[in-house]
Write a protein that holds these residues in place. Structure first.
Motif, short mmCIF file in Angstrom:
data_model
loop_
_atom_site.label_atom_id
_atom_site.label_comp_id
_atom_site.label_asym_id
_atom_site.label_seq_id
_atom_site.Cartn_x
_atom_site.Cartn_y
_atom_site.Cartn_z
N ARG A 1 -139.74 82.34 -20.63
CA ARG A 1 -141.05 82.91 -20.27
C ARG A 1 -142.18 82.27 -21.06
O ARG A 1 -143.34 82.39 -20.69
N ASP A 2 -141.82 81.63 -22.18
CA ASP A 2 -142.82 81.08 -23.08
C ASP A 2 -143.15 79.65 -22.64
O ASP A 2 -142.49 78.69 -23.03
N ARG A 3 -144.21 79.55 -21.84
CA ARG A 3 -144.52 78.26 -21.19
C ARG A 3 -144.77 77.16 -22.21
O ARG A 3 -144.35 76.03 -22.04
N ARG A 4 -145.49 77.52 -23.28
CA ARG A 4 -145.81 76.48 -24.28
C ARG A 4 -144.55 75.97 -24.99
O ARG A 4 -144.39 74.79 -25.25
N LEU A 5 -143.65 76.92 -25.29
CA LEU A 5 -142.40 76.54 -25.96
C LEU A 5 -141.53 75.69 -25.02
O LEU A 5 -140.97 74.66 -25.44
N VAL A 6 -141.44 76.09 -23.77
CA VAL A 6 -140.66 75.31 -22.80
C VAL A 6 -141.22 73.90 -22.71
O VAL A 6 -140.48 72.90 -22.72
N SER A 7 -142.54 73.81 -22.68
CA SER A 7 -143.19 72.50 -22.57
C SER A 7 -142.86 71.65 -23.80
O SER A 7 -142.53 70.46 -23.69
N ARG A 8 -142.93 72.27 -24.98
CA ARG A 8 -142.64 71.53 -26.22
C ARG A 8 -141.19 71.05 -26.26
O ARG A 8 -140.89 69.91 -26.60
N GLU A 9 -140.28 71.94 -25.87
CA GLU A 9 -138.85 71.58 -25.90
C GLU A 9 -138.53 70.51 -24.86
O GLU A 9 -137.72 69.62 -25.10
N ALA A 10 -139.19 70.61 -23.71
CA ALA A 10 -138.97 69.60 -22.67
C ALA A 10 -139.46 68.24 -23.17
O ALA A 10 -138.77 67.22 -23.01
N LEU A 11 -140.61 68.24 -23.82
CA LEU A 11 -141.17 66.99 -24.34
C LEU A 11 -140.23 66.37 -25.36
O LEU A 11 -140.01 65.15 -25.37
N GLU B 1 -141.70 71.30 -16.01
CA GLU B 1 -141.76 70.39 -17.16
C GLU B 1 -140.80 69.21 -17.02
O GLU B 1 -141.06 68.14 -17.54
N LEU B 2 -139.67 69.42 -16.34
CA LEU B 2 -138.65 68.37 -16.32
C LEU B 2 -138.52 67.63 -15.00
O LEU B 2 -138.15 66.45 -14.98
N LEU B 3 -138.84 68.31 -13.90
CA LEU B 3 -138.65 67.68 -12.59
C LEU B 3 -139.44 66.37 -12.43
O LEU B 3 -138.90 65.41 -11.84
N PRO B 4 -140.69 66.29 -12.94
CA PRO B 4 -141.41 65.02 -12.75
C PRO B 4 -140.64 63.82 -13.31
O PRO B 4 -140.71 62.72 -12.75
N HIS B 5 -139.89 64.05 -14.36
CA HIS B 5 -139.15 62.95 -14.99
C HIS B 5 -137.90 62.60 -14.17
O HIS B 5 -137.45 61.46 -14.17
N MET B 6 -137.34 63.59 -13.48
CA MET B 6 -136.25 63.28 -12.53
C MET B 6 -136.81 62.50 -11.35
O MET B 6 -136.22 61.52 -10.90
N VAL B 7 -137.97 62.94 -10.87
CA VAL B 7 -138.58 62.28 -9.70
C VAL B 7 -138.93 60.85 -10.05
O VAL B 7 -138.62 59.92 -9.29
N SER B 8 -139.51 60.64 -11.24
CA SER B 8 -139.90 59.25 -11.55
C SER B 8 -138.67 58.39 -11.80
O SER B 8 -138.66 57.20 -11.49
N ARG B 9 -137.60 58.99 -12.30
CA ARG B 9 -136.35 58.23 -12.47
C ARG B 9 -135.66 58.02 -11.12
O ARG B 9 -134.89 57.09 -10.93
N GLY B 10 -135.92 58.96 -10.20
CA GLY B 10 -135.34 58.83 -8.85
C GLY B 10 -134.05 59.60 -8.66
O GLY B 10 -133.53 59.68 -7.55
N THR B 11 -133.50 60.18 -9.72
CA THR B 11 -132.25 60.94 -9.60
C THR B 11 -132.32 62.20 -10.45
O THR B 11 -133.07 62.26 -11.43
N GLY B 12 -131.47 63.13 -10.12
CA GLY B 12 -131.37 64.39 -10.87
C GLY B 12 -130.91 65.49 -9.94
O GLY B 12 -130.84 65.29 -8.71
#
Ligand code: NDP
Ligand code: 8X3
Length: 259
Positions: free
Chosen positions: A66-76, A126-137
């Motif tokens: 639920r903690d958007r900022r924390l999720v963002s930090r951990e994803a980064l 937070e994570l899907l854009p990196h799957m999309v740019s990699r092309g898989t996930g």
């Protein structure tokens, strides 16, 4: 060669129930794991077990989805470490309360919507854009039969799982043109801590949910999730629904069927 050797899988809500069973199943197949939940002590003992027993890498983090900022930090921090997951298992979720809507509790409602819907969105955004740019996930959402059919007093929990179903469909459309897969695994009754949480720690009431029939186990669900994530890249299991044999739909249940 194990089926998931070399892959990194993020499991949200890995400290109990379905998430914990999936983590075990993935590790047995060679996956390295990123485990998120609020109860870090449980994640750490699971991580020790999986490192010792399966020889896989395991990263644990205390993350409230639920903690958007924390999720963002951990994803980064995952992205910076070159660990964009191959699979995200959006499992963290709960039911809170069991009241008719006219007697519903706002805190229960917020807890369910903020975790089951917005938490899943936070992690995915937070994570899907990196799957999309990699092309898989592969994004795998744990939905529910409660997202297919409404039952009395299920109201807001049902709404949250209908939302998960809509999001699975929506994300799947939005990643068209990539090789990213989007799936949902939707169980009926599974014996976990789910009912204890729903009934705010009332163990006797929780136990009553599973009386008189054989519910699914968390391992049963983990087997299905494992199947979904181990299909060849051209196969996407879009929505897998599993029920205990005694359960015919969300509320038709034969309680005289303990096997
Ligand atoms: P459990 O209560 O056993 O496990 C729930 C998990 O979610 C725990 O690891 C808990 O960890 C985690 N969690 C809850 N809130 C948060 C949060 N805010 N941030 C991070 N993690 C959180 O229940 P289940 O294993 O049964 O539930 C898992 C999923 O399966 C849920 O989405 C549920 O809706 C779904 N489901 C369950 C069914 C059932 O009958 N049991 C049937 C169909 C679907 P912690 O408390 O440590 O944060
Ligand atoms: C959990 C199953 O039927 O208790 O999603 O809603 S049910």
């Amino acid at each position: 060669m194990n089926e998931l050797d070399g892959s990194w899988i993020l499991v949200t809500g890995a400290s109990a129930g379905i998430g914990q069973a999936c983590a075990r199943r993935f590790a047995e197949s060679g996956a390295s794991l990123i485990l998120w939940a609020r109860r870090l002590d449980r994640l750490e003992s699971l991580a020790d077990e999986l490192r010792d027993g399966c020889g896989v890498e395991v990263v644990t983090r205390q993350v409230d989805v639920r903690d958007r900022r924390l999720v963002s930090r951990e994803a980064l921090s995952l992205i910076e470490a070159g660990r964009v997951p191959d699979v995200i298992l959006n499992n963290a979720g709960l039911a809170s309360g069991f009241d008719p809507i006219q007697e519903g509790d706002y805190e229960d409602w917020d807890r369910m919507i903020d975790t089951n819907v917005k938490g899943l969105l936070n992690v995915t955004r937070e994570l899907l854009p990196h799957m999309v740019s990699r092309g898989t996930g592969h994004v795998v959402n744990i939905g529910s039969t409660a997202g297919h059919q409404v039952y009395p007093k299920g109201n807001v929990y049902n709404a949250s799982k209908f939302a998960v179903k809509a999001l699975t469909e929506g994300i799947n459309l939005d990643v068209a043109g990539t090789r990213v897969r989007v799936s949902s695994v939707d169980p009926g009754f599974v014996r976990t801590e789910f009912s204890r949480v729903r009934f705010h720690g009332d163990d006797e009431r929780a136990e009553g949910v599973y009386r008189g029939f054989d519910p699914l186990t968390a391992q049963d669900v983990a087997d299905c999730v494992h199947f979904v994530v181990t299909r060849p890249p051209h196969v996407n299991v879009f929505d897998m629904v599993l029920l205990p044999t005694a359960q015919r739909n969300v509320y038709v249940l034969d309680r005289r069927d303990p096997t």
